[in-house]
Enzyme design. Structure first.
Site, PDB file in Angstrom:
ATOM      1  N   SER A 140       0.787  -1.179   0.097  1.00  0.00           N
ATOM      2  CA  SER A 140      -0.085   0.109  -0.073  1.00  0.00           C
ATOM      3  C   SER A 140       0.775   1.098  -0.019  1.00  0.00           C
ATOM      4  O   SER A 140       1.869   1.278   0.621  1.00  0.00           O
ATOM      5  CB  SER A 140      -0.958  -0.134   1.382  1.00  0.00           C
ATOM      6  OG  SER A 140      -1.624   1.324   1.517  1.00  0.00           O
ATOM      7  N   TYR A 153      -1.685  -0.263  10.424  1.00  0.00           N
ATOM      8  CA  TYR A 153      -1.846  -0.565   9.206  1.00  0.00           C
ATOM      9  C   TYR A 153      -0.511  -0.331   8.377  1.00  0.00           C
ATOM     10  O   TYR A 153       0.070  -1.176   7.569  1.00  0.00           O
ATOM     11  CB  TYR A 153      -3.056  -0.121   8.525  1.00  0.00           C
ATOM     12  CG  TYR A 153      -3.145  -0.450   6.935  1.00  0.00           C
ATOM     13  CD1 TYR A 153      -3.723  -1.756   6.736  1.00  0.00           C
ATOM     14  CD2 TYR A 153      -3.212   0.480   6.144  1.00  0.00           C
ATOM     15  CE1 TYR A 153      -3.751  -2.100   5.513  1.00  0.00           C
ATOM     16  CE2 TYR A 153      -3.281   0.260   4.640  1.00  0.00           C
ATOM     17  CZ  TYR A 153      -3.610  -1.091   4.411  1.00  0.00           C
ATOM     18  OH  TYR A 153      -3.736  -1.410   3.098  1.00  0.00           O
TER      19      TYR A 153
END
Length: 255
Positions: A140, A153
């Site tokens: 990501s 995250y």
């Protein structure tokens, strides 16, 4: 793209980027193993793959990557006898400030985004050495940049990026390549699973136009196309790379 007949595992293939990636491999004549926790959604992906290529060979494995990594690899080898490409796409996110979150959130996110990838890679590696195959990890932009309220995250994706580089070096002598893609905001169910309502998600997507240099968010196929490139011989001299698929989001600085 040199992927016809190749055996490909796509984790998290029940929706979003994983489903789109499975369809693109199917179009190119790969033998596609699709795995995910939601069996009904996996069947939807199966239908989409068959619509893209009526002759595609598919294997559905309903499974949880946090507990079934060895099963996923073994079932694939039992069915097809080899493995050429592993796409570690399954991912999970939770939000919250360090003032509010607890260690259980850390464990849940890291177990899916890092530990499961480690296990799948470990079990797949000997088979990839035999075929001189490759791995594509789905990371990501959160692995490249920092965002408030998303510490766990972001940390998990940064760890995945470093894992990608390290395993690329481990496996380079065996001519096994390992790369990652780092998507920005892509239209999937990911943010809704974080708890966003339809209205909030619509507002978020509108705001995201300002946080991506190209002025829009991305589509799953745009990430899938990059995964296909990295999995194919077209990228034969690329390993240890983390490729942003984010409309320039990683290059922006807040003003």
């Amino acid at each position: 793209m040199s992927l016809a007949g190749k055996v490909v595992i796509v984790t998290g293939a029940s929706s979003g980027i994983g489903a789109a990636t499975a369809v693109e491999f199917a179009k190119l004549g790969s033998k596609v193993v699709i795995t995910g926790r939601n069996e009904a959604n996996l069947k939807s992906t199966e239908t989409a793959c068959k619509a893209a290529n009526s002759k595609v060979e598919l294997l559905l494995i309903p499974a949880d990557v946090t507990t079934d990594a060895e099963k996923i690899i073994k079932t694939t080898i039992d069915k097809f006898g080899q493995l050429n490409v592993l796409v570690n796409n399954a991912g999970f996110g939770e939000m919250g400030s360090i003032l509010d979150i607890d260690v259980d959130q850390f464990d849940r996110v890291m177990n899916t985004n890092v530990r499961a990838v480690f296990l799948l890679t470990k079990y797949a590696a000997p088979h990839l050495v035999k075929t001189q195959g490759n791995i594509v990890n789905v990371s990501s932009v959160a692995g490249l940049r920092s965002f408030p309220g998303a510490s766990v995250y972001c940390t998990s994706k940064a760890a995945l990026d470093q894992f990608t580089r390290c395993i690329a070096l481990d496996l380079a002598p065996n001519n096994v390549r390992v790369n990652a893609v780092n998507p920005g905001v892509i239209i999937t169910e990911f943010h809704k699973r974080l708890g966003m309502s339809e209205a909030d998600y619509a507002k978020y997507l509108e705001h995201a136009k300002t946080t991506h240099a190209l002025g829009r968010v991305g589509e799953p196929k745009e990430v899938a196309d990059a995964i296909i490139f990295l999995a194919s011989d077209s990228s034969s001299f690329i390993t240890g790379a983390t490729l942003p698929i984010d409309g320039g989001k990683h290059a922006l600085c807040p003003r």
